[in-house]
Design a protein around this motif. Structure first.
Motif, short mmCIF file in Angstrom:
data_model
loop_
_atom_site.label_atom_id
_atom_site.label_comp_id
_atom_site.label_asym_id
_atom_site.label_seq_id
_atom_site.Cartn_x
_atom_site.Cartn_y
_atom_site.Cartn_z
N MET A 134 -1.45 -5.16 -3.84
CA MET A 134 -1.75 -5.45 -2.26
C MET A 134 -1.04 -3.68 -2.30
SD MET A 134 0.67 -6.20 0.31
CE MET A 134 1.43 -5.38 1.48
N HIS A 135 -1.74 -3.59 -1.47
CA HIS A 135 -1.40 -1.13 -1.73
C HIS A 135 -1.99 -1.06 -0.19
CE1 HIS A 135 -6.28 -1.81 -1.74
NE2 HIS A 135 -5.81 -0.51 -0.77
N LEU A 136 -0.96 0.38 0.68
CA LEU A 136 -1.18 0.32 1.30
C LEU A 136 -1.98 1.86 1.60
CD1 LEU A 136 -0.62 0.62 4.80
CD2 LEU A 136 1.53 1.55 4.51
N GLU A 137 -3.13 2.08 2.26
CA GLU A 137 -3.54 3.19 2.71
C GLU A 137 -3.06 4.08 3.30
OE1 GLU A 137 -8.49 3.43 2.12
OE2 GLU A 137 -8.05 5.45 3.11
N ILE A 138 -2.56 5.66 3.05
CA ILE A 138 -1.48 6.27 3.85
C ILE A 138 -2.80 7.64 4.62
CG2 ILE A 138 0.44 7.54 4.13
CD1 ILE A 138 1.51 6.48 2.00
N THR A 139 -3.16 8.05 2.92
CA THR A 139 -4.39 9.37 3.73
C THR A 139 -5.71 8.49 2.85
OG1 THR A 139 -4.19 10.75 2.03
CG2 THR A 139 -2.54 11.13 3.83
N SER A 140 -7.10 9.69 3.18
CA SER A 140 -7.96 8.79 2.02
C SER A 140 -7.77 8.58 1.09
CB SER A 140 -9.39 9.53 2.76
OG SER A 140 -9.02 10.96 2.40
N GLU A 141 -6.55 9.51 -0.02
CA GLU A 141 -6.45 9.85 -0.99
C GLU A 141 -5.10 9.93 -2.12
OE1 GLU A 141 -8.75 14.18 -1.09
OE2 GLU A 141 -6.30 14.12 -0.58
N ILE A 142 -4.27 9.03 -0.81
CA ILE A 142 -2.48 8.66 -1.00
C ILE A 142 -2.44 7.14 -0.51
CG2 ILE A 142 -0.19 9.37 0.01
CD1 ILE A 142 -1.05 12.24 -0.41
N PHE A 143 -1.58 6.79 -1.42
CA PHE A 143 -1.64 4.68 -1.85
C PHE A 143 -0.15 5.14 -1.68
CE2 PHE A 143 -6.10 6.10 -2.33
CZ PHE A 143 -6.18 5.55 -1.80
N GLN A 144 0.25 3.98 -1.31
CA GLN A 144 1.37 3.11 -1.10
C GLN A 144 0.88 1.97 -2.21
OE1 GLN A 144 4.27 1.90 1.53
NE2 GLN A 144 5.72 1.11 -0.35
N VAL A 145 1.28 1.64 -3.34
CA VAL A 145 0.95 0.91 -4.46
C VAL A 145 2.47 0.22 -5.26
CG1 VAL A 145 -0.55 1.59 -5.19
CG2 VAL A 145 1.28 3.00 -6.57
N GLY A 146 3.64 0.51 -4.67
CA GLY A 146 4.90 -0.16 -4.77
C GLY A 146 5.75 -0.06 -3.70
N GLY A 147 7.32 -1.28 -4.72
CA GLY A 147 8.08 -1.31 -3.55
C GLY A 147 8.35 -2.55 -2.87
N PHE A 195 -6.37 12.86 -6.13
CA PHE A 195 -6.94 14.25 -6.51
C PHE A 195 -8.04 14.74 -6.71
CE2 PHE A 195 -2.41 16.33 -4.27
CZ PHE A 195 -3.12 15.77 -3.46
N ASN A 196 -9.07 14.06 -6.26
CA ASN A 196 -10.78 13.95 -6.94
C ASN A 196 -10.23 13.06 -8.01
OD1 ASN A 196 -11.81 15.92 -5.02
ND2 ASN A 196 -10.67 17.46 -6.32
N ASP A 256 -7.04 20.52 -8.99
CA ASP A 256 -7.12 21.62 -8.83
C ASP A 256 -6.09 21.57 -7.33
OD1 ASP A 256 -9.60 20.77 -6.75
OD2 ASP A 256 -10.29 22.01 -6.91
N ARG A 257 -6.00 20.77 -7.35
CA ARG A 257 -5.00 20.90 -6.12
C ARG A 257 -3.29 21.48 -6.43
NH1 ARG A 257 -7.77 17.41 -2.67
NH2 ARG A 257 -5.80 16.89 -1.07
N LYS A 258 -2.79 21.46 -5.30
CA LYS A 258 -0.88 21.63 -5.22
C LYS A 258 -0.22 20.36 -4.77
CE LYS A 258 0.88 24.96 -3.40
NZ LYS A 258 0.59 26.55 -2.71
#
Ligand code: ZN
Ligand code: ZN
Length: 221
Positions: free
Chosen positions: A1-14, A30-31, A136-138
């Motif tokens: 089970m996971h939750l998409e927060i943005t197209s690149e960020i997910f909740q995967v635990g908790g 990121f890429n 290349d992301r910060k």
């Protein structure tokens, strides 16, 4: 089970994702490069790796485990995650010492009737602010002491939104955890000033919208 927060960020635990005792675990992709924010208590790493795979990320390609602070519900699984995935751990030096020595009081492992499995923190943050490059992301690590001496928040941008990994914004403060109220208040003010669009908290879920985030953080002032 996971939750998409943005197209690149997910909740995967908790709680509800891996195990009820786990603080939230987030995945940043990121890429081709990925990082985890916190590791939970580590009792259901099978579920964690399964959830990461659901996001089409091979867990073994994860480069960093970014640790918000030393508490057991965020770090109990860190030693095994590093071993399984051979990723680099990042934590503030003021909390790293308790993880490397396996201090069960300051990491609150005692509260969970457990003990912390010590591990080496590869990158110890000592500045007020440090940029970590994921490809290349910060991702900016910002020292926000109070709940613990070496608490960090991580700030990044995704889908044009400022995303703040605040984790234990709500505290609590306790002498055994070496909490400091004055520092905590200053850190809450700092978090408000970051003006995030999305706040990923450790136990209270995800807050979206600058006003909602400001209201949530202010409620602890
Ligand atoms: Zn927590
Ligand atoms: Zn905590």
């Amino acid at each position: 089970m996971h939750l998409e927060i943005t197209s690149e960020i997910f909740q995967v635990g908790g709680s509800g994702y891996t195990a009820p005792e786990d603080a939230a675990i987030y995945l940043i992709c990121f890429n081709e490069k990925s990082a985890l924010v916190d590791a939970g208590c580590g009792n259901r790493l099978d579920r964690l790796y399964g959830n990461i795979s659901e996001c089409n990320i091979n867990p073994e390609t994860i480069e960093y485990l970014l640790i918000t602070h030393c508490h057991y519900d965020h770090t109990g699984g860190a030693a095994n995650v590093c071993k399984d995935l051979s990723c680099k751990t990042v934590a503030h030096k003021l909390d790293a010492q308790y993880l490397e020595k396996g201090n069960n009081t300051v990491t609150a492992a005692d509260w969970y009737g457990s003990s912390i499995k010590p591990f080496t923190v590869d990158q110890k943050i000592s500045n007020k602010q440090t940029d970590i490059l994921l490809g290349d992301r910060k991702i900016t690590a910002i020292h926000t002491p109070g709940h613990s001496p070496g608490s960090l928040v991580f700030l990044t941008e995704s889908d044009g939104k400022k995303v703040l990994f605040g984790q234990d914004v709500h505290g609590p403060l306790a002498p055994g955890l070496k909490s400091n109220r004055k520092d905590y208040i200053a850190s809450l003010e700092k978090m408000i000033s970051l003006d995030a669009d999305i706040l990923c908290e450790g136990h209270f879920g995800i807050y979206t919208g600058k006003n909602k985030i400001r209201k949530f953080i202010k409620s602890f002032l």
